[in-house]
Motif scaffolding. Structure first.
Motif, PDB file in Angstrom:
ATOM      1  N   PHE A  73       1.013  -1.308   0.123  1.00 12.14           N
ATOM      2  CA  PHE A  73       0.036  -0.188  -0.072  1.00 12.14           C
ATOM      3  C   PHE A  73       1.083   1.133   0.112  1.00 12.14           C
ATOM      4  CE2 PHE A  73       0.700  -1.586   4.310  1.00 12.14           C
ATOM      5  CZ  PHE A  73       1.053  -0.231   5.059  1.00 12.14           C
ATOM      6  N   GLY A  74       0.292   2.391  -0.151  1.00 17.41           N
ATOM      7  CA  GLY A  74       1.078   3.572  -0.324  1.00 17.41           C
ATOM      8  C   GLY A  74       0.785   4.581   0.970  1.00 17.41           C
ATOM      9  N   MET A  75       1.857   5.240   1.412  1.00 19.20           N
ATOM     10  CA  MET A  75       2.001   6.385   2.535  1.00 19.20           C
ATOM     11  C   MET A  75       2.130   7.717   1.596  1.00 19.20           C
ATOM     12  SD  MET A  75       3.956   4.633   5.503  1.00 19.20           S
ATOM     13  CE  MET A  75       5.551   4.444   4.418  1.00 19.20           C
ATOM     14  N   ALA A  76       1.274   8.815   2.218  1.00 18.77           N
ATOM     15  CA  ALA A  76       1.585  10.123   1.393  1.00 18.77           C
ATOM     16  C   ALA A  76       2.883  10.599   1.797  1.00 18.77           C
ATOM     17  CB  ALA A  76       0.253  10.935   1.883  1.00 18.77           C
TER      18      ALA A  76
ATOM     19  N   LEU B 139      -2.211   7.282   4.974  1.00 15.60           N
ATOM     20  CA  LEU B 139      -2.345   6.161   3.656  1.00 15.60           C
ATOM     21  C   LEU B 139      -3.393   6.748   2.467  1.00 15.60           C
ATOM     22  CD1 LEU B 139      -2.733   3.124   5.809  1.00 15.60           C
ATOM     23  CD2 LEU B 139      -0.772   4.587   5.366  1.00 15.60           C
ATOM     24  N   VAL B 140      -2.789   6.388   1.522  1.00 17.50           N
ATOM     25  CA  VAL B 140      -3.234   6.967   0.023  1.00 17.50           C
ATOM     26  C   VAL B 140      -4.402   5.530  -0.341  1.00 17.50           C
ATOM     27  CG1 VAL B 140      -3.319   7.881  -1.964  1.00 17.50           C
ATOM     28  CG2 VAL B 140      -1.611   8.398  -0.426  1.00 17.50           C
ATOM     29  N   PRO B 141      -5.635   5.577  -0.550  1.00 13.33           N
ATOM     30  CA  PRO B 141      -6.442   4.600  -0.951  1.00 13.33           C
ATOM     31  C   PRO B 141      -6.048   4.658  -2.663  1.00 13.33           C
ATOM     32  CG  PRO B 141      -8.032   5.834   0.333  1.00 13.33           C
ATOM     33  CD  PRO B 141      -6.540   6.650   0.134  1.00 13.33           C
TER      34      PRO B 141
ATOM     35  N   ALA C 248      -7.832   8.815   3.588  1.00 15.92           N
ATOM     36  CA  ALA C 248      -7.304   7.872   4.532  1.00 15.92           C
ATOM     37  C   ALA C 248      -8.197   7.300   5.565  1.00 15.92           C
ATOM     38  CB  ALA C 248      -6.032   8.773   5.177  1.00 15.92           C
ATOM     39  N   ALA C 249      -9.069   8.402   6.144  1.00 12.90           N
ATOM     40  CA  ALA C 249      -9.574   7.711   7.266  1.00 12.90           C
ATOM     41  C   ALA C 249     -10.781   6.541   6.631  1.00 12.90           C
ATOM     42  CB  ALA C 249     -10.966   8.763   7.789  1.00 12.90           C
ATOM     43  N   SER C 250     -10.877   6.550   5.708  1.00 12.18           N
ATOM     44  CA  SER C 250     -11.823   5.453   5.091  1.00 12.18           C
ATOM     45  C   SER C 250     -10.933   4.181   4.992  1.00 12.18           C
ATOM     46  CB  SER C 250     -12.006   5.703   3.701  1.00 12.18           C
ATOM     47  OG  SER C 250     -10.910   5.375   2.657  1.00 12.18           O
ATOM     48  N   LEU C 251      -9.873   3.929   5.479  1.00 16.94           N
ATOM     49  CA  LEU C 251      -8.931   2.820   5.637  1.00 16.94           C
ATOM     50  C   LEU C 251      -8.666   2.276   6.924  1.00 16.94           C
ATOM     51  CD1 LEU C 251      -6.424   3.521   2.917  1.00 16.94           C
ATOM     52  CD2 LEU C 251      -8.244   1.968   2.559  1.00 16.94           C
TER      53      LEU C 251
ATOM     54  N   GLU D  50     -10.783   1.210   9.513  1.00 18.61           N
ATOM     55  CA  GLU D  50     -11.145  -0.128   9.998  1.00 18.61           C
ATOM     56  C   GLU D  50     -10.266  -1.250   9.623  1.00 18.61           C
ATOM     57  OE1 GLU D  50     -15.172  -0.590   9.112  1.00 18.61           O
ATOM     58  OE2 GLU D  50     -15.870   0.923  10.305  1.00 18.61           O
ATOM     59  N   ARG D  51      -9.659  -1.124   8.414  1.00 26.47           N
ATOM     60  CA  ARG D  51      -8.471  -2.117   7.955  1.00 26.47           C
ATOM     61  C   ARG D  51      -7.241  -2.151   8.593  1.00 26.47           C
ATOM     62  NH1 ARG D  51      -8.076  -2.168   1.972  1.00 26.47           N
ATOM     63  NH2 ARG D  51      -6.828  -3.997   2.370  1.00 26.47           N
ATOM     64  N   LEU D  52      -6.662  -1.156   9.046  1.00 22.59           N
ATOM     65  CA  LEU D  52      -5.582  -0.877   9.773  1.00 22.59           C
ATOM     66  C   LEU D  52      -5.542  -1.978  11.093  1.00 22.59           C
ATOM     67  CD1 LEU D  52      -4.505   2.498   9.526  1.00 22.59           C
ATOM     68  CD2 LEU D  52      -3.277   0.726   8.615  1.00 22.59           C
ATOM     69  N   MET D  53      -4.395  -2.628  11.224  1.00 22.99           N
ATOM     70  CA  MET D  53      -4.049  -3.716  12.142  1.00 22.99           C
ATOM     71  C   MET D  53      -2.560  -3.450  12.724  1.00 22.99           C
ATOM     72  SD  MET D  53      -4.002  -7.255  10.509  1.00 22.99           S
ATOM     73  CE  MET D  53      -5.253  -7.004   9.581  1.00 22.99           C
ATOM     74  N   ALA D  54      -2.432  -3.911  13.718  1.00 27.34           N
ATOM     75  CA  ALA D  54      -1.035  -3.867  14.475  1.00 27.34           C
ATOM     76  C   ALA D  54      -0.719  -5.220  15.274  1.00 27.34           C
ATOM     77  CB  ALA D  54      -0.504  -2.758  15.375  1.00 27.34           C
ATOM     78  N   GLU D  55       0.480  -5.727  14.924  1.00 35.95           N
ATOM     79  CA  GLU D  55       0.867  -6.661  15.734  1.00 35.95           C
ATOM     80  C   GLU D  55       2.339  -6.571  16.215  1.00 35.95           C
ATOM     81  OE1 GLU D  55       0.658 -10.621  13.929  1.00 35.95           O
ATOM     82  OE2 GLU D  55      -1.507 -10.318  13.667  1.00 35.95           O
ATOM     83  N   PRO D  56       2.532  -7.098  17.619  1.00 35.94           N
ATOM     84  CA  PRO D  56       3.975  -6.912  18.319  1.00 35.94           C
ATOM     85  C   PRO D  56       5.029  -7.668  17.302  1.00 35.94           C
ATOM     86  CG  PRO D  56       2.402  -7.800  19.757  1.00 35.94           C
ATOM     87  CD  PRO D  56       1.790  -7.750  18.524  1.00 35.94           C
TER      88      PRO D  56
END
Length: 217
Positions: A128-131, A169-171, A195-198, A200-206
């Motif tokens: 995916f892409g970051m602005a 993030l850039v959809p 960016a806010a539309s994404l 709910e899909r963002l996740m994080a893991e240790p």
């Protein structure tokens, strides 16, 4: 802040451009394979890495190597420049004159005070892409290059306990707008909504450790 991110050459899902540009994707995969999954870090006086960046050339997405952080008078900037707050761009939209998308399969943050590293993204194998905002700079060797700064915004509620800010993030559907749109306050406002539309899909893991092998999850 975002100070390191990964680019896994094994990516299978690409959510970078609305219309997949095979030349860009193949270039990214080749670059990542050649760099053996190394974590991408800011460029500096000692670390002279150039990282892959998607820019617009005559309206078309183009891949080019770029310096992470700004160069001033032939040297790395003395002020923090690897990240730019979205609020600053809202107040000073002139900083939007030149923009890019940073390809990644996940970025890394240290949770304080526990000092636990986490990886953030959409899951294994998703590119995916970051602005980013860009400007030209002269390297210590006298060469001119593109420099970039990743745009950061407040973290969504479910991630705020891990880190208070995340890259903007850039959809895929907004990629062309971000790369070629007019540099106005409206553009950054629209980018934040996109960016806010994404969220709910963002996740994080240790992460198991902080060696930075560049592999997401």
């Amino acid at each position: 802040m975002c100070a390191s991110y990964g680019l896994d050459p094994r990516f299978t899902d690409a959510e970078l451009l609305a219309e997949a540009d095979e030349a860009v994707l193949e270039g990214l995969r080749s670059w990542a394979e050649a760099n053996a999954g190394e974590t991408l870090r800011p460029t500096g006086k000692n670390l002279r890495n150039l990282n892959p960046l998607v820019t617009a050339s005559e309206g078309m997405p183009t891949l080019e190597p770029a310096w992470w952080g700004y160069l001033v008078d032939g040297a790395p900037a003395r002020f923090p420049s690897i990240n730019t707050r979205s609020e600053r761009l809202q107040d000073r939209p002139g900083g939007l004159r030149s923009r890019a998308i940073v390809p990644t399969t996940g970025w890394f943050e240290l949770q304080k005070p526990d000092r636990v590293w986490h990886e953030f993204g959409f899951g294994r194998g998703v590119l995916f892409g970051m602005a980013a905002v860009t400007q030209r700079g002269r390297t210590p060797d006298g060469e001119w290059t593109t420099c970039y700064s990743i745009v950061m915004r407040p973290a969504p509620p479910h991630l705020a306990a891990l880190h208070d800010r995340v890259p903007m993030l850039v959809p895929t559907g907004f990629a062309a707008d971000w790369l070629t749109g007019d540099p106005t306050r409206d553009l950054i406002d629209e980018a934040l909504l996109a960016a806010a539309s994404l969220d709910e899909r963002l996740m994080a893991e240790p992460r198991a450790d902080d060696r930075g092998d560049g592999m997401l999850f």
